[in-house]
Design a protein around this motif. Structure first.
Motif, mmCIF file in Angstrom:
data_model
loop_
_atom_site.group_PDB
_atom_site.id
_atom_site.type_symbol
_atom_site.label_atom_id
_atom_site.label_comp_id
_atom_site.label_asym_id
_atom_site.label_seq_id
_atom_site.Cartn_x
_atom_site.Cartn_y
_atom_site.Cartn_z
ATOM 1 N N ILE A 39 27.762 43.649 -27.316
ATOM 2 C CA ILE A 39 28.194 42.409 -26.670
ATOM 3 C C ILE A 39 28.055 41.248 -27.651
ATOM 4 C CG2 ILE A 39 27.525 43.216 -24.369
ATOM 5 C CD1 ILE A 39 25.534 40.393 -25.538
ATOM 6 N N GLY A 40 28.869 40.232 -27.428
ATOM 7 C CA GLY A 40 28.732 38.974 -28.142
ATOM 8 C C GLY A 40 28.249 37.928 -27.158
ATOM 9 N N ALA A 41 27.413 37.034 -27.611
ATOM 10 C CA ALA A 41 26.843 36.023 -26.729
ATOM 11 C C ALA A 41 27.097 34.628 -27.281
ATOM 12 C CB ALA A 41 25.349 36.253 -26.552
ATOM 13 N N MET A 42 27.411 33.711 -26.383
ATOM 14 C CA MET A 42 27.614 32.305 -26.739
ATOM 15 C C MET A 42 26.708 31.459 -25.856
ATOM 16 S SD MET A 42 30.982 29.913 -26.118
ATOM 17 C CE MET A 42 30.459 29.254 -24.527
ATOM 18 N N ILE A 43 25.909 30.604 -26.474
ATOM 19 C CA ILE A 43 25.126 29.643 -25.702
ATOM 20 C C ILE A 43 25.622 28.237 -26.025
ATOM 21 C CG2 ILE A 43 23.128 31.173 -25.709
ATOM 22 C CD1 ILE A 43 21.843 28.879 -27.566
ATOM 23 N N VAL A 44 25.314 27.302 -25.148
ATOM 24 C CA VAL A 44 25.775 25.923 -25.313
ATOM 25 C C VAL A 44 24.588 24.962 -25.230
ATOM 26 C CG1 VAL A 44 27.240 24.098 -24.363
ATOM 27 C CG2 VAL A 44 28.024 26.468 -24.309
ATOM 28 N N TYR A 45 24.564 24.030 -26.164
ATOM 29 C CA TYR A 45 23.564 22.966 -26.155
ATOM 30 C C TYR A 45 24.316 21.637 -26.094
ATOM 31 C CZ TYR A 45 19.746 19.910 -27.650
ATOM 32 O OH TYR A 45 18.810 18.909 -27.715
ATOM 33 N N LEU A 160 17.715 26.953 -31.581
ATOM 34 C CA LEU A 160 19.076 27.276 -31.143
ATOM 35 C C LEU A 160 19.380 28.750 -31.388
ATOM 36 C CD1 LEU A 160 21.136 24.217 -32.481
ATOM 37 C CD2 LEU A 160 20.365 24.600 -30.140
ATOM 38 N N ARG A 161 19.081 29.210 -32.607
ATOM 39 C CA ARG A 161 19.344 30.616 -32.965
ATOM 40 C C ARG A 161 18.551 31.562 -32.068
ATOM 41 N NH1 ARG A 161 17.289 32.952 -37.592
ATOM 42 N NH2 ARG A 161 15.281 32.168 -36.855
ATOM 43 N N ASP A 162 17.280 31.256 -31.822
ATOM 44 C CA ASP A 162 16.429 32.139 -31.021
ATOM 45 C C ASP A 162 16.903 32.207 -29.571
ATOM 46 O OD1 ASP A 162 14.965 32.560 -33.294
ATOM 47 O OD2 ASP A 162 13.301 31.248 -32.718
ATOM 48 N N GLU A 163 17.410 31.099 -29.038
ATOM 49 C CA GLU A 163 17.929 31.105 -27.674
ATOM 50 C C GLU A 163 19.194 31.958 -27.585
ATOM 51 O OE1 GLU A 163 18.708 30.104 -23.561
ATOM 52 O OE2 GLU A 163 16.969 30.482 -24.831
ATOM 53 N N ALA A 164 20.055 31.871 -28.607
ATOM 54 C CA ALA A 164 21.261 32.708 -28.637
ATOM 55 C C ALA A 164 20.875 34.183 -28.714
ATOM 56 C CB ALA A 164 22.146 32.324 -29.820
ATOM 57 N N HIS A 165 19.866 34.483 -29.524
ATOM 58 C CA HIS A 165 19.407 35.864 -29.668
ATOM 59 C C HIS A 165 18.809 36.376 -28.355
ATOM 60 C CE1 HIS A 165 18.045 39.439 -31.741
ATOM 61 N NE2 HIS A 165 16.834 39.250 -31.268
ATOM 62 N N ARG A 166 18.016 35.535 -27.701
ATOM 63 C CA ARG A 166 17.406 35.916 -26.422
ATOM 64 C C ARG A 166 18.493 36.241 -25.390
ATOM 65 N NH1 ARG A 166 17.194 34.451 -21.636
ATOM 66 N NH2 ARG A 166 18.469 32.606 -22.038
ATOM 67 N N PHE A 167 19.515 35.373 -25.317
ATOM 68 C CA PHE A 167 20.584 35.581 -24.350
ATOM 69 C C PHE A 167 21.397 36.829 -24.686
ATOM 70 C CE2 PHE A 167 24.998 34.594 -22.885
ATOM 71 C CZ PHE A 167 24.746 34.720 -21.528
ATOM 72 N N VAL A 169 20.358 39.569 -26.312
ATOM 73 C CA VAL A 169 19.565 40.769 -26.023
ATOM 74 C C VAL A 169 19.440 40.997 -24.519
ATOM 75 C CG1 VAL A 169 17.248 41.783 -26.198
ATOM 76 C CG2 VAL A 169 18.278 40.700 -28.189
ATOM 77 N N SER A 170 19.192 39.941 -23.752
ATOM 78 C CA SER A 170 19.047 40.102 -22.305
ATOM 79 C C SER A 170 20.375 40.527 -21.679
ATOM 80 C CB SER A 170 18.544 38.806 -21.662
ATOM 81 O OG SER A 170 19.469 37.749 -21.820
ATOM 82 N N SER A 171 21.501 39.994 -22.169
ATOM 83 C CA SER A 171 22.817 40.384 -21.661
ATOM 84 C C SER A 171 23.102 41.845 -21.978
ATOM 85 C CB SER A 171 23.908 39.496 -22.260
ATOM 86 O OG SER A 171 23.720 38.148 -21.899
ATOM 87 N N HIS A 172 22.692 42.268 -23.174
ATOM 88 C CA HIS A 172 22.879 43.657 -23.591
ATOM 89 C C HIS A 172 22.072 44.597 -22.702
ATOM 90 C CE1 HIS A 172 21.592 47.149 -26.165
ATOM 91 N NE2 HIS A 172 22.891 47.254 -26.216
ATOM 92 N N LYS A 173 20.840 44.208 -22.370
ATOM 93 C CA LYS A 173 19.992 45.041 -21.513
ATOM 94 C C LYS A 173 20.584 45.159 -20.111
ATOM 95 C CE LYS A 173 15.561 44.319 -23.845
ATOM 96 N NZ LYS A 173 14.222 43.674 -23.766
#
Length: 202
Positions: A39-45, A160-167, A169-173
């Motif tokens: 999966i690819g994840a996009m977060i917004v700040y 910012l990077r860590d929040e994108a990574h968290r999202f 990984v959680s989306s992948h799970k």
């Protein structure tokens, strides 16, 4: 930290010679397990906080069950994000942040250029030697920038990077757990939850 973020964004604008003040930042990351369920994840700040109702997940589209090419995954996600097929996609960010090095940065830059999106700034952050976070490097198209790891801007970009990574990984799970609830092994008597999990992982 929120009280200091207008100043941090102002400093980012100056230090990285950004074309725009980064009112809205989109950050991108990929996640998969041995190439599966990618999966690819996009977060917004924006408005000086994470805007979680604008987060998006992109299921990687591949003819193969496994995809190991992080460059290809990133390119696909950026292509789909900026194909303007939905109304939300027309709201552009001021700054895009990529979790990756110069290779991924150049791929994203090429796509933005092809789509004539010249007014969006682009940065990436890559892991330092031996994955030490204190040695993370920040890249623009023209330079590699080593911020002092005591600087608030350095911590902010990592955040910012860590929040994108968290999202990601959680989306992948979540994707994997949905897959595990409904699989071929459900039709075979005598296979329990743990065995099914091990078989699917294998």
């Amino acid at each position: 930290l929120k009280d200091t973020q207008p100043e941090i964004l102002k400093n980012l604008h100056t230090k990285f010679k950004l074309k725009n003040f980064p009112f809205k930042i989109e950050v991108y990351d990929n996640s998969h397990l041995s190439g599966t369920d990618a999966i690819g994840a996009m977060i917004v700040y924006q408005n000086f906080e994470f805007s979680k109702n604008h987060y998006k997940m992109f299921n990687a589209k591949s003819k193969s069950d496994r995809i190991f090419d992080d460059y290809k995954m990133m390119a696909e996600m950026i292509e789909r994000r900026f194909n303007f097929s939905k109304e939300w996609k027309k709201e552009l960010p001021n700054l895009i942040m990529i979790d990756g090095g110069k290779g991924q940065l150049n791929i994203v830059s090429k796509i933005l250029t092809e789509k004539k999106l010249h007014n969006i700034d682009l940065l990436s952050i890559s892991k330092g030697k031996n994955r030490k976070s204190s040695e993370d490097k920040i890249h623009s198209i023209t330079q590699n920038i080593n911020l002092n790891n005591n600087e608030k801007e350095f911590y902010f970009i990592q955040k910012l990077r860590d929040e994108a990574h968290r999202f990601a990984v959680s989306s992948h799970k979540i994707k994997r757990s949905k897959k595990m609830k409904n699989s071929t092994f459900d039709q075979i008597s005598g296979i329990g939850k743990k065995t099914k999990y091990n078989l699917l992982n294998y």
